[in-house]
Write a protein that holds these residues in place. Structure first.
Motif, PDB file in Angstrom:
ATOM      1  N   LEU A  66       0.837  -1.202   0.000  1.00  0.00           N
ATOM      2  CA  LEU A  66       0.000   0.000   0.000  1.00  0.00           C
ATOM      3  C   LEU A  66       0.872   1.252   0.000  1.00  0.00           C
ATOM      4  CD1 LEU A  66      -2.819   1.213   0.146  1.00  0.00           C
ATOM      5  CD2 LEU A  66      -2.688   1.060   2.640  1.00  0.00           C
ATOM      6  N   LYS A  67       0.676   2.110  -1.009  1.00  0.00           N
ATOM      7  CA  LYS A  67       1.442   3.342  -1.142  1.00  0.00           C
ATOM      8  C   LYS A  67       0.505   4.476  -1.564  1.00  0.00           C
ATOM      9  CE  LYS A  67       4.442   1.483  -3.999  1.00  0.00           C
ATOM     10  NZ  LYS A  67       5.611   1.277  -4.886  1.00  0.00           N
ATOM     11  N   LYS A  68       0.018   5.213  -0.597  1.00  0.00           N
ATOM     12  CA  LYS A  68      -0.912   6.304  -0.884  1.00  0.00           C
ATOM     13  C   LYS A  68      -0.140   7.550  -1.321  1.00  0.00           C
ATOM     14  CE  LYS A  68      -4.263   4.772   2.607  1.00  0.00           C
ATOM     15  NZ  LYS A  68      -4.962   5.161   3.852  1.00  0.00           N
ATOM     16  N   GLN A  69      -0.639   8.192  -2.368  1.00  0.00           N
ATOM     17  CA  GLN A  69      -0.025   9.429  -2.859  1.00  0.00           C
ATOM     18  C   GLN A  69      -0.666  10.614  -2.135  1.00  0.00           C
ATOM     19  OE1 GLN A  69       2.582   9.076  -5.006  1.00  0.00           O
ATOM     20  NE2 GLN A  69       2.203   6.867  -4.820  1.00  0.00           N
ATOM     21  N   LEU A  70      -0.109  10.968  -0.995  1.00  0.00           N
ATOM     22  CA  LEU A  70      -0.702  12.003  -0.151  1.00  0.00           C
ATOM     23  C   LEU A  70       0.067  13.313  -0.188  1.00  0.00           C
ATOM     24  CD1 LEU A  70      -2.880  12.646   2.036  1.00  0.00           C
ATOM     25  CD2 LEU A  70      -1.231  11.868   3.732  1.00  0.00           C
ATOM     26  N   ALA A  71       1.381  13.256  -0.362  1.00  0.00           N
ATOM     27  CA  ALA A  71       2.237  14.439  -0.236  1.00  0.00           C
ATOM     28  C   ALA A  71       1.868  15.554  -1.207  1.00  0.00           C
ATOM     29  CB  ALA A  71       3.708  14.041  -0.420  1.00  0.00           C
ATOM     30  N   GLU A  72       1.371  15.193  -2.379  1.00  0.00           N
ATOM     31  CA  GLU A  72       1.023  16.196  -3.385  1.00  0.00           C
ATOM     32  C   GLU A  72      -0.058  17.152  -2.879  1.00  0.00           C
ATOM     33  OE1 GLU A  72       1.374  18.275  -6.840  1.00  0.00           O
ATOM     34  OE2 GLU A  72       2.622  16.595  -6.184  1.00  0.00           O
ATOM     35  N   ASN A  73      -0.903  16.660  -1.973  1.00  0.00           N
ATOM     36  CA  ASN A  73      -2.000  17.480  -1.460  1.00  0.00           C
ATOM     37  C   ASN A  73      -1.592  18.368  -0.288  1.00  0.00           C
ATOM     38  OD1 ASN A  73      -3.828  16.351  -3.296  1.00  0.00           O
ATOM     39  ND2 ASN A  73      -4.205  14.598  -1.941  1.00  0.00           N
ATOM     40  N   ILE A  74      -0.400  18.157   0.258  1.00  0.00           N
ATOM     41  CA  ILE A  74       0.059  18.964   1.390  1.00  0.00           C
ATOM     42  C   ILE A  74       0.732  20.228   0.865  1.00  0.00           C
ATOM     43  CG2 ILE A  74       1.450  19.012   3.485  1.00  0.00           C
ATOM     44  CD1 ILE A  74      -0.861  17.028   3.573  1.00  0.00           C
ATOM     45  N   LEU A  75       0.187  21.378   1.246  1.00  0.00           N
ATOM     46  CA  LEU A  75       0.671  22.652   0.710  1.00  0.00           C
ATOM     47  C   LEU A  75       1.662  23.355   1.624  1.00  0.00           C
ATOM     48  CD1 LEU A  75      -2.754  24.037  -0.573  1.00  0.00           C
ATOM     49  CD2 LEU A  75      -1.031  22.755  -1.853  1.00  0.00           C
TER      50      LEU A  75
END
Length: 432
Positions: free
Chosen positions: A100-109
């Motif tokens: 499991l590898k969620k792409q979350l960092a792109e949404n952190i501003l």
């Protein structure tokens, strides 16, 4: 070596479907008599209190169409629930096998500076050394060089409990179900407390040196500890017994981590190695990469992990590779003398591409893992004053919590006079 037998439990995951019943037409009484008192004074129309004008005027074809639409809406609702359950089961399966590898960092501003919270207390007026967070993100435990462990309510921003030890607190760990709190000071003992009442339950006395790291295996009461005595020990808190000792490191072990699988990840400090201990197989994997002492290791997923040390490098590893697959050299720059700034703490948001690191250079740095976990890229910096001794994300990724001090958590080699001995609760801004 003897290893304990683990009981296997089978968890059942069932799909929930909403029951669908086709509506049944209401029968109306024939030749129903109405009293003259129920007749309308003006007009010839006679009304019944339980029958609406719409139903009176609805044709058989219109009624069949309305019921068909209602039936289709129920089916759609059931399909949506089925899709949600299937998605949840897929995520659970990927998590269980370490994929499991969620792409979350792109949404952190960045950070929400207006809502940043500073927690401090006179009982911890010396450097904060370690942190651990409850699974619901509501309760935080912090350790300090004062020998005090404080219990905090994050929502209310209040200190609600205290544990006193004989010397500086080195490490703390909380089980996934919040049933056991394990702590250690500058001794060879591990103290087990009830996190709710803060009453001592048990004391483990097995290491021959200072205990430098503690971690619970996820969703279990199996605990790993590491020590200056170069050993890793396995404990079972269900029976409150010692299980096994693991040997292999050639120097003081500096940290330990674990996720769901029955494995422990450790850093060997000055011996320059990281070791992955496979408890069931009674084997270990050895990794080499840093040019100095390796002080911190953290799992990202069951397949990837992160490490840092006094060489200033932040390294990303795959468990199947003996060398780092990505390295950020001088991640926190150099000191005035040209020496790499020691990375004293790292944090990972498990199963996502979001990580963080801290040093003594005045910044916490938040990073993104790019190219399918093959590259480390800086997202933004958070200014802080002091040594960053501990970093932990809330499980939903909404906050980053940092333990700050004027000194490094393990020693007093130098002191940052303008540093603060505080806990920072840092809200992270994300896209809507």
């Amino acid at each position: 070596m003897s290893f304990f037998v683990r009981e296997k439990t089978i968890s059942r995951k069932t799909k929930k479907f909403s029951s669908i019943k086709k509506p049944v037409e209401n029968k109306q009484d024939q030749d129903e008599e109405l009293d003259s008192e129920n007749e309308e004074i003006n007009g010839d129309h006679k009304s019944h209190p339980e029958i609406s004008d719409e139903e009176d005027t609805e044709t058989p074809d219109a009624k069949r169409l309305r019921l068909a639409k209602k039936y289709l809406d129920e089916i759609k609702k059931s399909d949506d629930e089925d899709e949600h359950v299937s998605k949840k089961l897929k995520l659970d399966y990927l998590d269980s096998i370490g994929k499991l590898k969620k792409q979350l960092a792109e949404n952190i501003l960045g950070i929400d500076e207006e809502n940043l919270v500073t927690l401090k207390h006179k009982l911890q007026n010396q450097p904060i050394t370690c942190l651990c967070l409850s699974s619901d993100n509501n309760i935080l435990f912090s350790g300090s060089k004062t020998g005090k462990i404080l219990k905090w309510n994050i929502k209310d921003k209040k200190q609600i409990g205290c544990i006193s030890l004989d010397s500086s607190v080195i490490c703390i760990a909380l089980s996934s179900d919040n049933e056991f709190l394990a702590v250690s000071d500058k001794s060879n003992k591990i103290f087990i407390y009830n996190p709710s009442t803060l009453k001592k339950i048990h004391t483990f006395d097995g290491h021959r040196g200072i205990v430098t790291g503690l971690v619970f295996r996820k969703d279990s009461h199996q605990m790993f500890s590491c020590s200056d005595d170069r050993s890793v020990k396995v404990w079972s808190l269900d029976e409150m017994v010692y299980v096994e000792t693991l040997f292999g490191h050639q120097n003081q072990i500096t940290s330990v981590d674990a996720l769901s699988k029955e494995r422990a990840l450790t850093s060997g400090g000055a011996d320059g190695t990281i070791r992955l201990w496979k408890i069931v197989d009674e084997s270990q994997l050895v990794y080499n990469g840093h040019s100095g002492s390796i002080d911190c290791v953290k799992f990202i997923t069951e397949e990837f992990f992160l490490s840092s040390g006094d060489d200033g490098s932040l390294c990303l590893w795959n468990v199947g590779k003996k060398k780092p697959i990505a390295e950020q050299k001088l991640a926190h720059g150099t000191s005035s003398t040209g020496i790499a700034n020691w990375i004293s703490a790292i944090g990972t948001l498990v199963n996502t591409d979001l990580i963080a690191s801290g040093s003594c250079d005045g910044f916490i740095r938040v990073w993104k893992l790019e190219k399918n976990f093959r590259e480390i890229k800086l997202k933004f910096e958070i200014p802080v004053r002091g040594f960053v001794n501990s970093l932990t994300f809330t499980s939903d990724g909404s906050k980053l919590i940092a333990g700050i001090g004027q000194e490094h958590r393990l020693g007093r080699w130098w002191k940052l006079k303008d540093g603060k001995n505080v806990i920072l609760v840092i809200p992270l801004k994300s896209k809507e």
